[in-house]
Design a protein around this motif. Structure first.
Motif, PDB file in Angstrom:
ATOM      1  N   GLY A  54       0.836  -1.204   0.000  1.00  0.00           N
ATOM      2  CA  GLY A  54       0.000   0.000   0.000  1.00  0.00           C
ATOM      3  C   GLY A  54       0.870   1.252   0.000  1.00  0.00           C
ATOM      4  N   GLU A  55       0.371   2.304  -0.619  1.00  0.00           N
ATOM      5  CA  GLU A  55       1.043   3.601  -0.545  1.00  0.00           C
ATOM      6  C   GLU A  55       0.614   4.221   0.783  1.00  0.00           C
ATOM      7  OE1 GLU A  55       0.828   7.855  -3.036  1.00  0.00           O
ATOM      8  OE2 GLU A  55      -0.452   6.165  -3.585  1.00  0.00           O
ATOM      9  N   VAL A  56       1.519   4.856   1.482  1.00  0.00           N
ATOM     10  CA  VAL A  56       1.170   5.465   2.768  1.00  0.00           C
ATOM     11  C   VAL A  56       1.514   6.941   2.709  1.00  0.00           C
ATOM     12  CG1 VAL A  56       1.603   5.462   5.265  1.00  0.00           C
ATOM     13  CG2 VAL A  56       1.604   3.297   4.014  1.00  0.00           C
ATOM     14  N   VAL A  57       0.535   7.793   3.020  1.00  0.00           N
ATOM     15  CA  VAL A  57       0.802   9.233   2.986  1.00  0.00           C
ATOM     16  C   VAL A  57       0.335   9.886   4.286  1.00  0.00           C
ATOM     17  CG1 VAL A  57       0.577   9.344   0.464  1.00  0.00           C
ATOM     18  CG2 VAL A  57      -1.389   9.876   1.901  1.00  0.00           C
ATOM     19  N   GLN A  58       0.980  11.003   4.582  1.00  0.00           N
ATOM     20  CA  GLN A  58       0.656  11.727   5.815  1.00  0.00           C
ATOM     21  C   GLN A  58      -0.390  12.795   5.524  1.00  0.00           C
ATOM     22  OE1 GLN A  58       1.208  15.008   7.018  1.00  0.00           O
ATOM     23  NE2 GLN A  58       0.710  14.500   9.140  1.00  0.00           N
ATOM     24  N   ALA A  59      -1.417  12.857   6.332  1.00  0.00           N
ATOM     25  CA  ALA A  59      -2.388  13.953   6.266  1.00  0.00           C
ATOM     26  C   ALA A  59      -3.131  13.997   7.596  1.00  0.00           C
ATOM     27  CB  ALA A  59      -3.365  13.763   5.110  1.00  0.00           C
ATOM     28  N   ASP A  60      -3.740  15.154   7.866  1.00  0.00           N
ATOM     29  CA  ASP A  60      -4.456  15.327   9.131  1.00  0.00           C
ATOM     30  C   ASP A  60      -5.847  15.868   8.824  1.00  0.00           C
ATOM     31  OD1 ASP A  60      -5.420  16.284  11.644  1.00  0.00           O
ATOM     32  OD2 ASP A  60      -3.355  16.425  12.360  1.00  0.00           O
ATOM     33  N   LEU A  61      -6.855  15.286   9.431  1.00  0.00           N
ATOM     34  CA  LEU A  61      -8.238  15.719   9.182  1.00  0.00           C
ATOM     35  C   LEU A  61      -8.479  17.161   9.611  1.00  0.00           C
ATOM     36  CD1 LEU A  61     -10.278  12.546  10.247  1.00  0.00           C
ATOM     37  CD2 LEU A  61      -9.637  13.305   7.952  1.00  0.00           C
ATOM     38  N   ASP A  62      -7.599  17.691  10.452  1.00  0.00           N
ATOM     39  CA  ASP A  62      -7.749  19.081  10.875  1.00  0.00           C
ATOM     40  C   ASP A  62      -7.093  20.047   9.881  1.00  0.00           C
ATOM     41  OD1 ASP A  62      -9.079  18.295  13.200  1.00  0.00           O
ATOM     42  OD2 ASP A  62      -7.180  17.944  14.245  1.00  0.00           O
ATOM     43  N   ASP A  63      -6.474  19.508   8.837  1.00  0.00           N
ATOM     44  CA  ASP A  63      -5.706  20.330   7.899  1.00  0.00           C
ATOM     45  C   ASP A  63      -6.185  20.010   6.482  1.00  0.00           C
ATOM     46  OD1 ASP A  63      -3.834  21.422   6.198  1.00  0.00           O
ATOM     47  OD2 ASP A  63      -2.097  20.435   7.108  1.00  0.00           O
ATOM     48  N   VAL A  64      -7.094  20.850   5.978  1.00  0.00           N
ATOM     49  CA  VAL A  64      -7.731  20.551   4.690  1.00  0.00           C
ATOM     50  C   VAL A  64      -6.717  20.505   3.548  1.00  0.00           C
ATOM     51  CG1 VAL A  64      -8.378  22.946   4.125  1.00  0.00           C
ATOM     52  CG2 VAL A  64      -9.779  21.057   3.276  1.00  0.00           C
ATOM     53  N   GLU A  65      -5.662  21.343   3.632  1.00  0.00           N
ATOM     54  CA  GLU A  65      -4.665  21.340   2.554  1.00  0.00           C
ATOM     55  C   GLU A  65      -3.948  19.998   2.491  1.00  0.00           C
ATOM     56  OE1 GLU A  65      -4.563  23.603   0.243  1.00  0.00           O
ATOM     57  OE2 GLU A  65      -6.125  24.706   1.318  1.00  0.00           O
ATOM     58  N   SER A  66      -3.689  19.420   3.657  1.00  0.00           N
ATOM     59  CA  SER A  66      -3.006  18.109   3.656  1.00  0.00           C
ATOM     60  C   SER A  66      -3.920  17.052   3.035  1.00  0.00           C
ATOM     61  CB  SER A  66      -2.584  17.701   5.075  1.00  0.00           C
ATOM     62  OG  SER A  66      -3.701  17.314   5.867  1.00  0.00           O
TER      63      SER A  66
END
Ligand SMILES: NC(=O)c1ccc[n+]([C@@H]2O[C@H](COP(=O)([O-])OP(=O)(O)OC[C@H]3O[C@@H](n4cnc5c(N)ncnc54)[C@H](OP(=O)(O)O)[C@@H]3O)[C@@H](O)[C@H]2O)c1
Length: 322
Positions: A54-66
């Motif tokens: 699987g590809e794994v990427v970082q993002a946060d639900l509190d950060d719409v740009e991410s």
């Protein structure tokens, strides 16, 4: 992976999203690829997904740009928010709005939003059977998700109405435990109503079935469960599956349950009371047949118990507090 439709999975390291990740990775010729979203790509669960392809990427639900970056180029998004991390209906809504906004910006073709019903529609606003919580909700983690449905307007979305995870037995401390007399017991304000339950991995498998069905379920609500059982029926099945004596059910009043004082006791008291008092409506909103059509391997409670015995056993017999 270039020829595959990418599904960006929010909650990929958790129970619902993790089930979907497993389902996609277990079907390498299915035409879909996984992009697992996590706040921490270095955590063990994220590394395990990467190790399986699987590809794994970082993002946060509190950060719409991410999220916009994480959704870019994806065909689909599985979207779940985790109320139990912060206990706030408002925060859950804000996170859902970020998901919907980012999916729209990225031009995602199919979002599955893991939602629940608005329990306020089940009773008049001045009904006093249960308190309002956080000023305006009956069951915040249900009602806030339902309110968030509106954010997905204009986004091609399937609204997936889930059920009580049987996995709560081992992951949420809800397994029967030995009472002072040595008899296993558990306590719920559920009376003799049937609880709509499901093995959480089956939620992910159903979601995979929805993606595989193309655009068929876009714009629709799909309500799912594995089996509906009373607490007594569940106790009897646990007793047989685990090879223990009878499981005693303490059917308590919802007010008493709400007063137990553990974090979220009021929320869970209201939730179980909804399952108890509005069992007809809750069950009507969910279908075993629909779930099985989308996931032919759908488990009933007996099958779930047989498969998860090794997790449930220690949850029923926790080490004594030091
Ligand atoms: N328990 C039940 O019976 C039941 C039944 C129906 C519905 N639900 C709903 O299920 C939801 C929880 O789903 P779950 O059980 O799959 O959760 P879970 O197993 O506790 O995992 C939570 C997931 O959410 C991700 N997450 C949380 N906050 C995030 C953030 N700010 N940014 C990015 N990712 C975030 C976590 O990722 P990282 O930590 O890796 O970033 C993790 O993958 C709750 O809202 C609950 O209401 C529960």
């Amino acid at each position: 992976m270039a020829d595959k439709k990418i599904i960006a999975v929010v909650g990929s390291t958790g129970a619902q999203g993790g089930g979907l990740v497993e389902a996609i990775l277990a079907d390498p010729n299915g035409g879909f690829g996984v992009r697992a979203i996590t706040r921490d790509t270095a955590k063990d669960k994220a590394k395990a997904i990467a190790a399986k392809g699987g590809e794994v990427v970082q993002a946060d639900l509190d950060d719409v740009e991410s999220l916009k970056k994480a959704f870019a180029g994806a065909y689909g998004v599985y979207a779940v928010t985790n109320f139990w991390e912060h206990f706030s209906g408002e925060k859950e809504k804000a996170q859902a709005k970020n998901i919907a906004d980012a999916a729209k910006a990225a031009g995602v073709q199919h979002v599955i939003w893991s939602t629940l019903e608005d329990t306020r529609n089940l009773m008049p606003a001045d009904d006093t059977r249960m308190p309002m919580l956080q000023e305006k909700y009956r069951v915040p983690h249900f009602d806030a998700k339902a309110e968030a449905d509106a954010f997905f307007q204009g986004v091609p979305t399937t609204f997936l109405v889930t059920s009580f995870y049987w996995d709560n037995l081992y992951s949420f401390g809800l397994a029967p435990k030995k009472g002072a007399d040595g008899v296993y017991e558990w306590t719920f304000p559920m009376g003799d109503s049937k609880l709509a339950g499901i093995a959480v991995e089956d939620i992910g498998m159903v979601a995979y079935g929805i993606f595989k069905a193309g655009q068929q379920h876009v714009g629709k609500t799909v309500g799912i469960l594995g089996e509906a059982l009373t607490i007594s029926e569940m106790g009897a099945k646990i007793s047989t599956a685990m090879g223990v004596g009878p499981v005693r059910y303490n059917a308590v009043d919802a007010n008493l349950y709400r007063s137990f004082g553990f974090p979220g006791a009021d929320e869970m008291g209201n939730m179980f009371q909804v399952y108890r008092d509005f069992a007809t409506e809750v069950l009507a909103a969910r279908s075993v047949d629909a779930a099985r059509q989308l996931n032919p391997q759908l488990q009933n409670f007996d099958q779930f118990l047989a498969k998860n015995k090794s997790k449930i056993e220690p949850a029923m017999n926790p080490a004594p507090a030091q």
